[in-house]
Motif scaffolding. Sequence first.
Motif, PDB file in Angstrom:
ATOM      1  N   THR A 103       0.837  -1.197   0.000  1.00 35.40           N
ATOM      2  CA  THR A 103       0.000   0.000   0.000  1.00 35.40           C
ATOM      3  C   THR A 103       0.870   1.244   0.000  1.00 35.40           C
ATOM      4  N   VAL A 104       0.519   2.199  -0.868  1.00 35.61           N
ATOM      5  CA  VAL A 104       1.186   3.497  -0.915  1.00 35.61           C
ATOM      6  C   VAL A 104       0.149   4.550  -0.562  1.00 35.61           C
ATOM      7  N   GLN A 109       5.683   8.169   3.094  1.00 35.33           N
ATOM      8  CA  GLN A 109       6.167   7.768   4.413  1.00 35.33           C
ATOM      9  C   GLN A 109       7.627   7.348   4.292  1.00 35.33           C
ATOM     10  N   LEU A 110       8.487   8.359   4.222  1.00 41.64           N
ATOM     11  CA  LEU A 110       9.902   8.137   3.980  1.00 41.64           C
ATOM     12  C   LEU A 110      10.748   8.889   5.006  1.00 41.64           C
ATOM     13  N   PHE A 111      12.019   8.513   5.091  1.00 45.42           N
ATOM     14  CA  PHE A 111      12.972   9.200   5.953  1.00 45.42           C
ATOM     15  C   PHE A 111      13.721  10.229   5.113  1.00 45.42           C
ATOM     16  N   PRO A 112      13.503  11.518   5.344  1.00 48.82           N
ATOM     17  CA  PRO A 112      14.049  12.537   4.445  1.00 48.82           C
ATOM     18  C   PRO A 112      15.568  12.585   4.380  1.00 48.82           C
ATOM     19  N   PHE A 121      14.990   0.126   0.927  1.00 51.04           N
ATOM     20  CA  PHE A 121      15.347  -1.143   1.573  1.00 51.04           C
ATOM     21  C   PHE A 121      15.250  -1.104   3.101  1.00 51.04           C
ATOM     22  N   THR A 122      14.720  -0.016   3.663  1.00 48.80           N
ATOM     23  CA  THR A 122      14.587   0.035   5.117  1.00 48.80           C
ATOM     24  C   THR A 122      13.728  -1.119   5.616  1.00 48.80           C
ATOM     25  N   GLY A 123      14.270  -1.913   6.527  1.00 54.91           N
ATOM     26  CA  GLY A 123      13.538  -3.043   7.086  1.00 54.91           C
ATOM     27  C   GLY A 123      13.645  -4.321   6.282  1.00 54.91           C
ATOM     28  N   ARG A 124      14.250  -4.274   5.089  1.00 56.08           N
ATOM     29  CA  ARG A 124      14.398  -5.477   4.265  1.00 56.08           C
ATOM     30  C   ARG A 124      15.737  -5.441   3.522  1.00 56.08           C
ATOM     31  N   GLU A 125      16.774  -5.066   4.261  1.00 54.88           N
ATOM     32  CA  GLU A 125      18.098  -4.884   3.677  1.00 54.88           C
ATOM     33  C   GLU A 125      18.637  -6.189   3.085  1.00 54.88           C
ATOM     34  N   ILE A 126      19.370  -6.044   2.003  1.00 56.85           N
ATOM     35  CA  ILE A 126      20.090  -7.191   1.426  1.00 56.85           C
ATOM     36  C   ILE A 126      21.413  -7.323   2.172  1.00 56.85           C
ATOM     37  N   THR A 127      21.656  -8.453   2.776  1.00 54.66           N
ATOM     38  CA  THR A 127      22.883  -8.638   3.554  1.00 54.66           C
ATOM     39  C   THR A 127      23.739  -9.746   2.954  1.00 54.66           C
ATOM     40  N   ARG A 128      25.024  -9.638   3.241  1.00 56.23           N
ATOM     41  CA  ARG A 128      25.986 -10.651   2.811  1.00 56.23           C
ATOM     42  C   ARG A 128      27.014 -10.808   3.915  1.00 56.23           C
ATOM     43  N   ARG A 129      27.061 -11.986   4.464  1.00 56.39           N
ATOM     44  CA  ARG A 129      27.965 -12.276   5.579  1.00 56.39           C
ATOM     45  C   ARG A 129      27.747 -11.309   6.735  1.00 56.39           C
ATOM     46  N   GLY A 130      26.465 -11.016   7.023  1.00 56.32           N
ATOM     47  CA  GLY A 130      26.110 -10.191   8.171  1.00 56.32           C
ATOM     48  C   GLY A 130      26.196  -8.695   7.940  1.00 56.32           C
ATOM     49  N   ALA A 165       6.156  14.706  -5.763  1.00 54.26           N
ATOM     50  CA  ALA A 165       5.810  13.702  -6.772  1.00 54.26           C
ATOM     51  C   ALA A 165       6.885  12.628  -6.870  1.00 54.26           C
ATOM     52  N   GLU A 166       8.161  13.046  -6.836  1.00 48.65           N
ATOM     53  CA  GLU A 166       9.264  12.083  -6.905  1.00 48.65           C
ATOM     54  C   GLU A 166       9.312  11.221  -5.648  1.00 48.65           C
ATOM     55  N   GLN A 167       8.996  11.823  -4.497  1.00 50.68           N
ATOM     56  CA  GLN A 167       8.949  11.043  -3.261  1.00 50.68           C
ATOM     57  C   GLN A 167       7.857   9.981  -3.337  1.00 50.68           C
ATOM     58  N   GLN A 168       6.748  10.340  -3.968  1.00 53.77           N
ATOM     59  CA  GLN A 168       5.674   9.355  -4.108  1.00 53.77           C
ATOM     60  C   GLN A 168       6.115   8.201  -5.012  1.00 53.77           C
ATOM     61  N   GLN A 169       6.869   8.515  -6.058  1.00 54.61           N
ATOM     62  CA  GLN A 169       7.407   7.466  -6.926  1.00 54.61           C
ATOM     63  C   GLN A 169       8.368   6.569  -6.150  1.00 54.61           C
ATOM     64  N   VAL A 170       9.144   7.163  -5.253  1.00 48.94           N
ATOM     65  CA  VAL A 170      10.041   6.364  -4.410  1.00 48.94           C
ATOM     66  C   VAL A 170       9.227   5.449  -3.494  1.00 48.94           C
ATOM     67  N   SER A 171       8.093   5.958  -2.980  1.00 51.52           N
ATOM     68  CA  SER A 171       7.215   5.130  -2.144  1.00 51.52           C
ATOM     69  C   SER A 171       6.707   3.925  -2.937  1.00 51.52           C
ATOM     70  N   ILE A 172       6.418   4.135  -4.209  1.00 52.50           N
ATOM     71  CA  ILE A 172       5.979   3.027  -5.055  1.00 52.50           C
ATOM     72  C   ILE A 172       7.117   2.028  -5.246  1.00 52.50           C
ATOM     73  N   ALA A 173       8.331   2.543  -5.464  1.00 52.19           N
ATOM     74  CA  ALA A 173       9.494   1.661  -5.598  1.00 52.19           C
ATOM     75  C   ALA A 173       9.692   0.838  -4.325  1.00 52.19           C
ATOM     76  N   LYS A 174       9.499   1.479  -3.187  1.00 54.43           N
ATOM     77  CA  LYS A 174       9.634   0.778  -1.904  1.00 54.43           C
ATOM     78  C   LYS A 174       8.615  -0.345  -1.796  1.00 54.43           C
ATOM     79  N   ALA A 175       7.405  -0.108  -2.300  1.00 51.13           N
ATOM     80  CA  ALA A 175       6.379  -1.148  -2.269  1.00 51.13           C
ATOM     81  C   ALA A 175       6.731  -2.297  -3.208  1.00 51.13           C
ATOM     82  N   LEU A 176       7.360  -1.960  -4.345  1.00 51.79           N
ATOM     83  CA  LEU A 176       7.651  -2.967  -5.358  1.00 51.79           C
ATOM     84  C   LEU A 176       8.868  -3.818  -5.025  1.00 51.79           C
ATOM     85  N   VAL A 177       9.725  -3.342  -4.132  1.00 50.61           N
ATOM     86  CA  VAL A 177      10.947  -4.082  -3.846  1.00 50.61           C
ATOM     87  C   VAL A 177      10.636  -5.442  -3.223  1.00 50.61           C
TER      88      VAL A 177
END
Length: 521
Positions: A103-104, A109-112, A121-130, A165-177
Amino acid sequence: MSETRTTGPAEPAPSQPTGARAERLSVTGVSKRYGAVRAIRNADMTVRAGSVHALVGENGAGKSTLIKILSGAATADTGRITFEGRPVTISSTADAIALGIATVYQEPQLFPDLTVAENVFTGREITRRGRVDWAAQNARVVELLELIGLPARYATVPVSELSIAEQQQVSIAKALVGNAEVLILDEPSAILTDAEIEVLFGVVRRLASTGVAIIYISHRLDELFVIADEVTVMRDGETLGTWPIEELSVRRVVELMVGGILEDRPPEHTVPDVPPRLVLEGLASEGAYSGVDVAVRPGEIVTLYGLIGSGASEVADTVYGMRRATAGRVLLDGRPVAPHSPRAAKRLGIALLPANRKQQGLFGFQSIAFNISAGHLPMLSRLGTWMDRRRERQVARDLITRLSVKTPHERQPVSAMSGGNAQKVVLARQLVQRPKVLVLAEPTQGVDVGAKEEIHRIVRALADEGTAVLIVTSDLPEAIRISDRLQVVRAGTTTVEFGPGASQADVLAAAAGAVGQEEAA
């Protein structure tokens, strides 16, 4: 008072959807109750892969509750939800995300201070060896930015440097990740300009072309005929049906939303033929509204009605000095004034009932008397310093009686009162010193029917005593019922004006941009 029945036209029967799109998400017989209030009942909706499915209805129709259930913010009491043909249970936002439902919301709802990649990737970071794999995250974000139409370099740019508007597009990207299969867009265009809306539509079309099912919620009904494939209409907590967009017009959607209603119209009111008390002339506030022209005479109630994001609510803030006007003039009794602060507005004789009474209007744990007297120390004090408690209590008692506030005594804490009575206390504070102009923002929001009637009675009595009343509301029945004149605000500008007896369908059509549009055959 005479009661008149307004009935809408016969509702068109929804036809079966065409095309070979597969069913992605379906709700059947879903109901939700909050205490004695039934928010939705027996709701049905099916959303298909690769389609844009609009969900519309008046405020309070049940859209938000249904979306909360699908996004996991609320749990249905009854009914069935299926995802790609199999029954599922959505008990939390984590359940929804795991299924691929994202949901967007209207406000990003972003950290400026974080970069675009960090936000996505906040809350769903890609990690490698910790450790966080920054290279992998940035590479994935670049792919998403390309999909939603933003430059690849934005991956490392702080969100604070982007437009809304660009922040809203980023929110959509966050949903799609999270590989969203269903994307819910809740009033996505409410805070965007026309050019930015076109960009949003481009993003929506690209996502649908990849197979994402999109639920699109908007009060701007004209948008549906640009972007939607199907429309589900809700009214009074129920889904009336789903129609292919080609079978509808804006006018018909409005008629479905309003339906057959009972309107208890007050007797016609005669407004004194005198010069206006308050005039807004070409008023503008950058980023909120522009070209607002309003005139309110003593003894008259004028209402500004607009859908979410129309700019109507910001007009009230400007009149009371809480928002700066960047163009135009405010005139009081024919004289230009500059209410640059609430204190300045009060000195001019302008009072405001704020929309958010809990945050802007009440001291919850203080008494009714304290809440009524707050801001009136010079009038209710001895030697301008010490509060005259006896006079404070007497003023409170007089206003409690005048406004029919239900309370055992003026010492009762406001936090122990119902919403309607608390709203009357906020209104009482504005009447300690009779204002020349009373601005009411969403005056009956969150109160029951009985309290709404009483507040309307009080407001009409104040107008009859010569107060110029300007109301800003998104409650359409209220706007029609209480107004001597009603002006529609759309896209930050005052547009069509209605007199007494306007129909809900006509006003809603004007607010949605459908004035003059012919109904589809």
